[in-house]
Design an enzyme around this catalytic site. Structure first.
Site, short mmCIF file in Angstrom:
data_model
loop_
_atom_site.label_atom_id
_atom_site.label_comp_id
_atom_site.label_asym_id
_atom_site.label_seq_id
_atom_site.Cartn_x
_atom_site.Cartn_y
_atom_site.Cartn_z
N ALA A 52 7.00 68.25 43.78
CA ALA A 52 7.12 68.70 42.38
C ALA A 52 6.95 67.52 41.44
O ALA A 52 7.44 66.43 41.71
CB ALA A 52 8.48 69.35 42.16
N SER A 112 1.53 58.31 44.77
CA SER A 112 0.16 58.52 44.29
C SER A 112 -0.63 57.22 44.16
O SER A 112 -0.07 56.17 43.81
CB SER A 112 0.26 59.19 42.91
N GLU A 166 -2.37 56.61 41.79
CA GLU A 166 -2.25 56.24 40.36
C GLU A 166 -1.27 55.06 40.20
O GLU A 166 -1.34 54.34 39.21
CB GLU A 166 -1.80 57.47 39.58
N TYR A 206 2.80 58.50 33.90
CA TYR A 206 2.85 59.19 35.20
C TYR A 206 2.89 58.17 36.34
O TYR A 206 3.73 58.25 37.24
CB TYR A 206 1.63 60.11 35.35
#
Ligand code: NAP
Ligand code: F7E
Length: 346
Positions: A102, A150, A152, A173
Site C-alpha cells: 500500500a 522502489s 525511485e 515519494y
C-alpha cells in the site's frame, strides 16, 4: 518403503495452513500477488480502503461469496493512516506473511501532496512494523514482512543500481520510500524481525494505474484508434526506465519471504528504454504509424526534479532467489497495447 508409495502418502498429508495479509490488495501488484498466493494454497487476507466509488475492480474476479465453505480470500476495511485498525487486523488474521504494497504510489502527485505521501508511504510501513513487533512479543508467533521498496529511492545515483547503490531520492515519494526501507532494515537489525525490502524497478501490466506513463500511452492509443481522442499529451520523453512485467515481479516478492534469512533484493530487467521508445513502439504495434502526428508535449507533466535513468543490476536476485525476468520490452508493449484496444472494443 518404495519411493512412489512414500510420495503418495506425503501428498495425502494435509498442507500446513499458510496465511498471508496484503496491504494494498486492490492495487496492480496486490491483485497479481493475491492470484499467486491463492494458487499456492494460501488463505489471503487484504486490507481495503472505504471509498465512495468501487475500488476493487482488480480483484473482483477473485471474490468468494461470504457464506461459501472453504473460502480463502477475505477483505477488511482500514487505512495505513490508522494504526489501531492495522493492529486489529493483524491480531485477527494471525498471518505468517505480511506484504506491504500500500502506498500513495504516484511520483508526480507526491510533489502536490508531500505530507500525505510521507504519512502513508513512509509512516504507514512503520505502523505495520510496530504492530508486528508487538504481535510477535505478545503471541510468540513469527511473522515475515515484505516492504515494497522502489528504484525511485536511487534517484540520481549512477546506473546500474544494485543493493549497495546509495539512495539520492528526487521526489517526496522517493524520500518516503527511503524512510520505510530504512525502518524495515532497522526492525530487522534491532529486533530480529524477518523483514525484507524488495527494491523493485518499474513494472507494468494491463492492470497498471491509468496515470502512469506506460498505461497512459496504451490507453491513449486505444482511444485514438477508436476515434475517441485525437491527441495524447505527455511530459518528459527522454527519461529512461527499466520496465518489467508485474506478475513476474510478484513471484519475486514471494520468493524473498521463502529464504532462510531476511535480506534486501533489487528486481528489474537490466534493460533501459526511453519513454519515447515506449511511445514509438506502441503506436507501431497499434498500426497507427508515426507517433509524432498524435503526441503533444504538455509541460504540466514535467516534474520539479526528475530521475533520468534507471537500470537494475539483479545479480543478487538471480543468484540467491534464482529469479529472472521472462517478458521482453517489446512483448510488454504488445500485451498492454492490445489489452487496451480490445477492452475498449468490448
Ligand atoms: P498501486 O496500483 O498504486 O496500488 C497501491 C495500493 O495502495 C492500492 O491498493 C491502494 O488502494 C492502496 N493505498 C493507497 N493509499 C492507501 C492508504 N492510505 N491506506 C491503505 N491503502 C492505501 O501500486 P502498485 O503499482 O501495485 O505498487 C505496489 C507497491 O509497490 C506500492 O507501494 C508502490 O509504491 C511500490 N512500487 C511500485 C512499483 C511499480 O512499478 N509498480 C515499483 C516499485 C515500487 P486503492 O485501490 O483504494 O487506491
Ligand atoms: O513515469 C515520464 C516521467 O509515472 C515514468 C511508480 O510505480 O515507478 C513508478 O514511478 C517516466 C517519468 O513512473 C508522462 O517524467 C512523461 O520520468 O510512469 P511514471 P515513475 O515515476 O517511474 C517507480 C519505480 C515507483 O516506485 C512508483 O510507485 O515517464 N513521463 N510523460 C510521464 N509520466 C507520467 N506519469 N505521465 C506523463 O504524462
Amino acid at each position: 518403503m518404495p519411493k512412489a508409495r512414500k510420495l503418495i502418502i506425503l501428498l495425502r498429508l494435509p498442507m500446513k495452513k499458510r496465511v498471508a495479509l496484503i496491504f494494498g490488495v486492490t492495487g496492480q501488484d496486490g491483485s497479481y500477488l493475491t492470484e499467486l498466493l491463492l494458487k499456492k494454497g494460501y488463505f489471503v487476507h487484504g486490507m481495503i480502503r472505504r471509498a465512495s466509488t468501487f475500488n476493487t475492480a482488480r480483484v473482483n474476479h477473485l471474490f468468494q461469496e461470504i457464506h461459501k465453505k472453504g473460502r480463502k480470500f477475505f477483505m477488511y476495511y482500514g487505512d495505513l493512516a490508522d494504526a489501531g485498525t492495522i493492529r486489529k487486523i493483524i491480531y485477527k488474521v494471525k498471518p505468517h506473511e505480511i506484504y506491504n504494497l500500500a502506498a500513495q504510489s504516484h511520483v508526480k502527485v507526491s510533489f502536490e501532496i508531500p505530507e500525505y505521501t510521507m504519512d502513508i508511504t513512509g509512516n504507514g510501513a512503520l505502523r505495520i512494523l510496530e504492530a508486528i513487533r508487538d504481535f510477535q512479543l505478545e503471541t510468540g508467533r513469527k511473522v515475515k514482512f515484505y516492504q515494497a521498496s522502489s528504484s525511485e529511492m536511487f534517484g540520481v545515483s549512477k546506473p546500474p543500481q544494485n543493493e549497495n547503490t546509495p539512495f539520492i531520492p528526487q521526489s517526496p515519494y522517493g524520500a518516503a520510500k527511503v524512510f520505510a526501507c530504512n525502518m524495515t532494515k532497522l526492525y530487522r537489525d534491532a529486533y530480529g524481525l524477518f523483514a525484507v525490502n524488495g527494491i523493485l524497478f518499474n513494472h507494468e501490466s494491463p492492470r497498471r494505474g491509468e496515470t502512469f506513463v506506460t498505461r497512459k500511452i496504451t490507453r491513449g492509443i486505444a482511444r485514438i484508434k477508436a476515434g475517441l481522442d485525437k491527441k495524447l499529451y505527455l511530459g518528459n520523453l527522454d527519461a529512461k526506465r527499466d520496465w518489467g512485467y508485474a506478475p513476474e515481479f510478484c513471484e519475486a516478492m514471494w520468493l524473498m519471504l521463502q529464504q532462510p534469512k531476511p535480506d534486501d533484493y533489487v528486481i528489474g530487467t537490466g534493460e533501459t528504454h526511453t519513454v519515447k521508445e515506449f511511445v514509438e513502439l506502441s503506436f507501431k504495434e497499434a498500426g497507427l504509424g508515426n507517433w509524432k502526428k498524435y503526441v503533444e508535449i504538455d509541460p504540466q507533466y514535467y516534474r520539479p526534479a526528475e530521475v533520468n535513468i534507471l537500470i537494475a543490476d539483479t545479480k543478487k536476485a538471480r543468484r540467491v532467489l534464482k529469479w529472472k525476468p521472462k517478458t521482453k520490452f517489446k512483448d510488454l508493449v504488445k500485451i498492454m497495447v492490445w489489452d487496451d484496444i480490445n477492452n475498449l472494443k468490448k
